[in-house]
Design an enzyme around this catalytic site. Structure first.
Site, PDB file in Angstrom:
ATOM      1  N   CYS A 275       0.830  -1.200   0.000  1.00  0.00           N
ATOM      2  CA  CYS A 275       0.000   0.000   0.000  1.00  0.00           C
ATOM      3  C   CYS A 275       0.870   1.258   0.000  1.00  0.00           C
ATOM      4  O   CYS A 275       0.628   2.194  -0.762  1.00  0.00           O
ATOM      5  CB  CYS A 275      -0.928  -0.012   1.220  1.00  0.00           C
ATOM      6  SG  CYS A 275      -2.108   1.355   1.260  1.00  0.00           S
ATOM      7  N   CYS A 276       1.903   1.260   0.840  1.00  0.00           N
ATOM      8  CA  CYS A 276       2.808   2.411   0.895  1.00  0.00           C
ATOM      9  C   CYS A 276       3.541   2.602  -0.428  1.00  0.00           C
ATOM     10  O   CYS A 276       3.764   3.732  -0.862  1.00  0.00           O
ATOM     11  CB  CYS A 276       3.821   2.237   2.023  1.00  0.00           C
ATOM     12  SG  CYS A 276       3.170   2.491   3.687  1.00  0.00           S
TER      13      CYS A 276
ATOM     14  N   CYS B 109      -1.019   7.971   7.492  1.00  0.00           N
ATOM     15  CA  CYS B 109      -2.355   7.695   6.958  1.00  0.00           C
ATOM     16  C   CYS B 109      -3.292   7.274   8.086  1.00  0.00           C
ATOM     17  O   CYS B 109      -2.877   6.592   9.031  1.00  0.00           O
ATOM     18  CB  CYS B 109      -2.279   6.590   5.912  1.00  0.00           C
ATOM     19  SG  CYS B 109      -1.338   7.042   4.441  1.00  0.00           S
TER      20      CYS B 109
ATOM     21  N   CYS C  12      -3.580   3.494   9.351  1.00  0.00           N
ATOM     22  CA  CYS C  12      -2.369   2.885   9.912  1.00  0.00           C
ATOM     23  C   CYS C  12      -1.723   3.732  10.999  1.00  0.00           C
ATOM     24  O   CYS C  12      -0.544   3.552  11.316  1.00  0.00           O
ATOM     25  CB  CYS C  12      -1.372   2.609   8.797  1.00  0.00           C
ATOM     26  SG  CYS C  12      -1.970   1.440   7.550  1.00  0.00           S
TER      27      CYS C  12
ATOM     28  N   CYS D 248       7.632   3.907   5.855  1.00  0.00           N
ATOM     29  CA  CYS D 248       6.708   3.798   4.732  1.00  0.00           C
ATOM     30  C   CYS D 248       7.381   3.248   3.482  1.00  0.00           C
ATOM     31  O   CYS D 248       6.722   2.713   2.603  1.00  0.00           O
ATOM     32  CB  CYS D 248       6.081   5.157   4.421  1.00  0.00           C
ATOM     33  SG  CYS D 248       7.275   6.378   3.830  1.00  0.00           S
TER      34      CYS D 248
END
Length: 252
Positions: A131-132, A212, A215, A238
């Site tokens: 995702c990062c 985010c 998280c 990240c």
């Protein structure tokens, strides 16, 4: 008489900075105050070649204020992962206006990549590294493409993995500068007070490191300031500050 030898065009493919350059910078600016170091670099050899990267997190105002005091036209890069707290986006706008920053550059994830790799928007829940990569690392790589150097707000006290953080690093051929690497929390708090800088609205609620929304959690007493990031996962960065190995493909 023979014709002179033809001069062939050449392209310099060497990176702007190497690890040796970073080490030399480390020695050159040893003991120099962060503000003085930034002033010399931003008005000298790195003028027009550098950007400041900011998450507009809990302590971001200190570094942004330093940069703005020197040159308000220095580009400031912000990656909107589209998973940010609304409070962060509002704080970004308030702080940028307060400091008079003239070149805020907002980069977002590639919508085609999102559709292919995170169509449900839930990749953070089972693959935070992926995702990062999609939402932050890839957009940041695009954002930094025009620059030879960039400024990071990392500080050594934030987590055990950052205790030996240098002021200068080589990062994908660029010079990465961590002006606040050796600053502690008391120094940061003092700078906020001295310059009457606004705090991130979530800090008072116990969010000491803000990324985010899905998280990021509140930090418990006695924990590292970054303990609230990716809680429950074996993950502390990240990916912007951790380069994958050449054989790795962090998206898949």
């Amino acid at each position: 008489m023979g014709e002179p030898a033809r001069q062939l065009d050449t392209i310099d493919v060497a990176p702007p900075f190497t690890t040796r350059d970073a080490a030399a910078m480390q020695i050159r600016f040893a003991g120099v105050a962060a503000q003085d170091m930034l002033r010399e670099l931003l008005t000298g050899e790195l003028a027009g070649r550098i950007a400041s990267v900011s998450s507009y997190g809990a302590e971001s105002a200190v570094l942004l204020h330093m940069v703005a005091q020197i040159d308000k036209d220095v580009p400031v890069v912000f990656t909107n992962t589209q998973k940010m707290f609304g409070e962060t986006l509002a704080y970004r706008d308030e702080l940028s206006e307060r400091l008079g920053l003239t070149d805020l550059r907002v980069f977002r994830p590639d919508p085609r990549m999102l559709a292919l790799k995170d169509a449900t928007g839930m990749r953070w829940s089972y693959d935070p590294d992926g995702c990062c990569e999609i939402r932050k690392v890839e957009p940041m790589r695009r954002a930094l493409a025009p620059f030879d150097a960039w400024i990071s707000g990392r500080k050594g006290f934030q987590a055990g993995t950052r205790t030996a953080l240098p002021r200068f690093e080589e990062d994908e051929g660029r010079l990465k500068i961590n002006p606040l690497a050796d600053w502690n929390k008391a120094q940061l708090d003092g700078y906020f007070e001295e310059h009457d800088l606004p705090r991130h609205p979530l800090e008072a609620q116990g969010y000491l490191s803000i990324g985010c929304a899905p998280c990021t959690s509140k930090v418990k007493p006695g924990e590292d300031p970054r303990a609230g990031r990716w809680r429950g996962w074996d993950k502390v960065e990240c990916g912007i500050h951790v380069s994958p190995l050449p054989t790795e493909d962090p998206i898949f």
